[in-house]
Design an enzyme around this catalytic site. Structure first.
Site, PDB file in Angstrom:
ATOM      1  N   SER A 146       2.028  -6.384   7.224  1.00  0.00           N
ATOM      2  CA  SER A 146       0.573  -6.393   7.354  1.00  0.00           C
ATOM      3  C   SER A 146      -0.069  -7.106   6.158  1.00  0.00           C
ATOM      4  O   SER A 146      -1.067  -7.817   6.303  1.00  0.00           O
ATOM      5  CB  SER A 146       0.034  -4.961   7.411  1.00  0.00           C
ATOM      6  OG  SER A 146       0.587  -4.274   8.505  1.00  0.00           O
ATOM      7  N   ALA A 147       0.513  -6.907   4.979  1.00  0.00           N
ATOM      8  CA  ALA A 147      -0.010  -7.565   3.775  1.00  0.00           C
ATOM      9  C   ALA A 147       0.087  -9.082   3.926  1.00  0.00           C
ATOM     10  O   ALA A 147      -0.868  -9.806   3.637  1.00  0.00           O
ATOM     11  CB  ALA A 147       0.783  -7.100   2.548  1.00  0.00           C
ATOM     12  N   LYS A 161       0.838  -1.199   0.000  1.00  0.00           N
ATOM     13  CA  LYS A 161       0.000   0.000   0.000  1.00  0.00           C
ATOM     14  C   LYS A 161       0.873   1.249   0.000  1.00  0.00           C
ATOM     15  O   LYS A 161       2.027   1.245   0.453  1.00  0.00           O
ATOM     16  CB  LYS A 161      -0.950   0.039   1.210  1.00  0.00           C
ATOM     17  CG  LYS A 161      -0.276   0.094   2.592  1.00  0.00           C
ATOM     18  CD  LYS A 161       0.060   1.477   3.103  1.00  0.00           C
ATOM     19  CE  LYS A 161       0.810   1.448   4.431  1.00  0.00           C
ATOM     20  NZ  LYS A 161       1.478   2.671   4.816  1.00  0.00           N
ATOM     21  N   ASP A 218      -2.914  -1.517   9.694  1.00  0.00           N
ATOM     22  CA  ASP A 218      -2.958  -1.549   8.225  1.00  0.00           C
ATOM     23  C   ASP A 218      -3.577  -2.837   7.673  1.00  0.00           C
ATOM     24  O   ASP A 218      -3.853  -2.924   6.474  1.00  0.00           O
ATOM     25  CB  ASP A 218      -1.532  -1.460   7.650  1.00  0.00           C
ATOM     26  CG  ASP A 218      -0.942  -0.061   7.777  1.00  0.00           C
ATOM     27  OD1 ASP A 218      -1.717   0.908   7.879  1.00  0.00           O
ATOM     28  OD2 ASP A 218       0.293   0.047   7.770  1.00  0.00           O
ATOM     29  N   ALA A 245       3.714  -1.478   4.266  1.00  0.00           N
ATOM     30  CA  ALA A 245       2.859  -2.450   4.955  1.00  0.00           C
ATOM     31  C   ALA A 245       3.081  -3.900   4.517  1.00  0.00           C
ATOM     32  O   ALA A 245       2.146  -4.697   4.487  1.00  0.00           O
ATOM     33  CB  ALA A 245       1.382  -2.069   4.809  1.00  0.00           C
ATOM     34  N   GLY A 246       4.327  -4.243   4.210  1.00  0.00           N
ATOM     35  CA  GLY A 246       4.614  -5.612   3.774  1.00  0.00           C
ATOM     36  C   GLY A 246       4.228  -6.665   4.803  1.00  0.00           C
ATOM     37  O   GLY A 246       3.615  -7.679   4.456  1.00  0.00           O
TER      38      GLY A 246
HETATM   39  O1  C5P Z   1      -0.812  -1.372  14.161  1.00  0.00           O
HETATM   40  P1  C5P Z   1       0.644  -1.605  13.886  1.00  0.00           P
HETATM   41  O2  C5P Z   1       1.237  -2.669  14.763  1.00  0.00           O
HETATM   42  O3  C5P Z   1       0.951  -1.822  12.434  1.00  0.00           O
HETATM   43  O4  C5P Z   1       1.363  -0.245  14.278  1.00  0.00           O
HETATM   44  C1  C5P Z   1       2.767  -0.159  14.401  1.00  0.00           C
HETATM   45  C2  C5P Z   1       3.121   1.052  15.230  1.00  0.00           C
HETATM   46  O5  C5P Z   1       2.758   2.244  14.539  1.00  0.00           O
HETATM   47  C3  C5P Z   1       2.399   1.160  16.555  1.00  0.00           C
HETATM   48  O6  C5P Z   1       3.099   0.464  17.549  1.00  0.00           O
HETATM   49  C4  C5P Z   1       2.428   2.660  16.814  1.00  0.00           C
HETATM   50  O7  C5P Z   1       3.683   3.043  17.309  1.00  0.00           O
HETATM   51  C5  C5P Z   1       2.319   3.233  15.424  1.00  0.00           C
HETATM   52  N1  C5P Z   1       0.922   3.609  15.058  1.00  0.00           N
HETATM   53  C6  C5P Z   1       0.357   4.722  15.656  1.00  0.00           C
HETATM   54  N2  C5P Z   1      -0.922   5.094  15.326  1.00  0.00           N
HETATM   55  C7  C5P Z   1      -1.621   4.402  14.400  1.00  0.00           C
HETATM   56  C8  C5P Z   1      -1.055   3.265  13.773  1.00  0.00           C
HETATM   57  C9  C5P Z   1       0.237   2.898  14.137  1.00  0.00           C
HETATM   58  O8  C5P Z   1       0.982   5.390  16.495  1.00  0.00           O
HETATM   59  N3  C5P Z   1      -2.870   4.786  14.089  1.00  0.00           N
END
Ligand code: C5P
Length: 297
Positions: free
Chosen positions: A103-104, A6, A136, A100-101
């Site tokens: 997450s993908a 993405k 993501d 977002a690899g």
């Molecule tokens: O959700 P994910 O694990 O992919 O997010 C990785 C990091 O990105 C989180 O630990 C946070 O530090 C940051 N993040 C954030 N706010 C979001 C999405 C991600 O601060 N809405």
């Protein structure tokens, strides 16, 4: 199956909540730069992942890996007895690149394991599990072009016109998403995240130049402050004729928009000779997500 990367056409970042997550107003687009996954059955309780291709050596393959967590979460949630799987991922999406690899791959594993185990979960249950895995992941199930609100995990698909040609400039080193958000917290005054209406209007009619002019990323300054060479990368692509340039997500990949394959090639050629760029990829969007059309791919 294939699962797309993405890019965020808009990444508007608000204040952090108590858990440290920021309120987002974002527009995602899924790109034809895809990881390829094969998921096969394994004995009960055996969950394994192996990575091939670029950056594979840097990825954990233990239970902390998001792909393994996705498989275990689905097995647990759906009560699949004797669940197990072997996942092989051929990486094309840059590792720690802001595309977002990870997450993908998790989104693809949810869909593939759900098929493997006889579809114990509905599509809406898969979306809920996706949001549990990461902000993501729900978008990577949906694909196309979509607005993300909340943590970026509340997805509303957007009807858009046109094909968007992207040049992606990969960096020599990755950036950690939490580190970029921390730098944002240290340096920026967050306000209510509002997606520019001009971007949405341009997407609705396929005005690629209008989309290019309105690309926005509130994390850009934070990413550039951690990797200053990114500002030169962005300028080189613009000078080569890109209609817009933006750091992808939390970076460091930079994304350049063109309205044709020919223009995208010129942008690629200019970026490929810059020492700050490790590699250049071309992709177009929007493409389907992991949960769409996967049977035929
Ligand atoms: O959700 P994910 O694990 O992919 O997010 C990785 C990091 O990105 C989180 O630990 C946070 O530090 C940051 N993040 C954030 N706010 C979001 C999405 C991600 O601060 N809405």
């Amino acid at each position: 199956m294939r699962v797309p990367a993405k890019v965020n056409l808009a990444l508007c970042v608000g204040a952090a909540d108590d858990a440290g997550y920021h309120e987002l107003g974002t527009v995602f687009q899924a790109l034809s730069l895809c990881d390829e996954l094969v998921v096969e059955p394994a004995s009960a309780g055996v969950f394994r992942v192996a990575f091939r291709g670029e950056g594979a050596a840097f990825l954990p393959t233990d239970d902390t890996n998001l792909a393994i967590r996705a498989a275990r979460l689905l097995a647990h949630h759906a009560g699949v007895e004797d669940a197990g799987c072997l996942i092989v991922v051929r990486k094309r999406i840059p590792v720690a690149g802001g595309m977002a690899g990870g997450s993908a791959d998790a989104a693809a594993v949810l869909v593939a394991c759900n098929e493997l185990w006889g579809r114990p979960a509905t599509s809406s249950e898969l979306r809920e599990l996706a949001a549990e895995l990461g902000a993501d992941v729900p978008f990577l199930l949906t694909g196309g072009t979509a607005i993300g609100t909340g943590r970026g995990d509340i997805i509303e698909p957007l009807e858009t016109q046109g094909t968007y040609h992207w040049t992606l400039a990969l960096s020599h080193t990755g950036l950690s998403t939490p580190a970029v958000f921390r730098e944002f917290d240290r340096t920026a005054e967050p306000s209510k995240p509002i997606i520019p209406q001009a971007l949405l209007d341009a997407l609705a009619v396929g005005d690629v130049a209008g989309v290019g002019r309105n690309l926005v990323n509130d994390l850009s300054d934070a990413a550039i402050s951690l990797q200053p060479t990114l500002s030169s990368t962005l300028q080189i692509g613009l000078d080569a004729g890109a209609l817009g340039a933006v750091v992808s997500g939390s970076g460091p990949t930079c994304a350049f928009l063109s309205d044709s394959e020919e223009s995208a090639s010129l942008v690629s050629e200019a970026l490929a000779v810059f020492s700050g760029v490790r590699a250049v990829r071309n992709a177009c969007g929007p493409v389907a997500g992991a949960g769409e059309d996967h049977g035929s791919r």
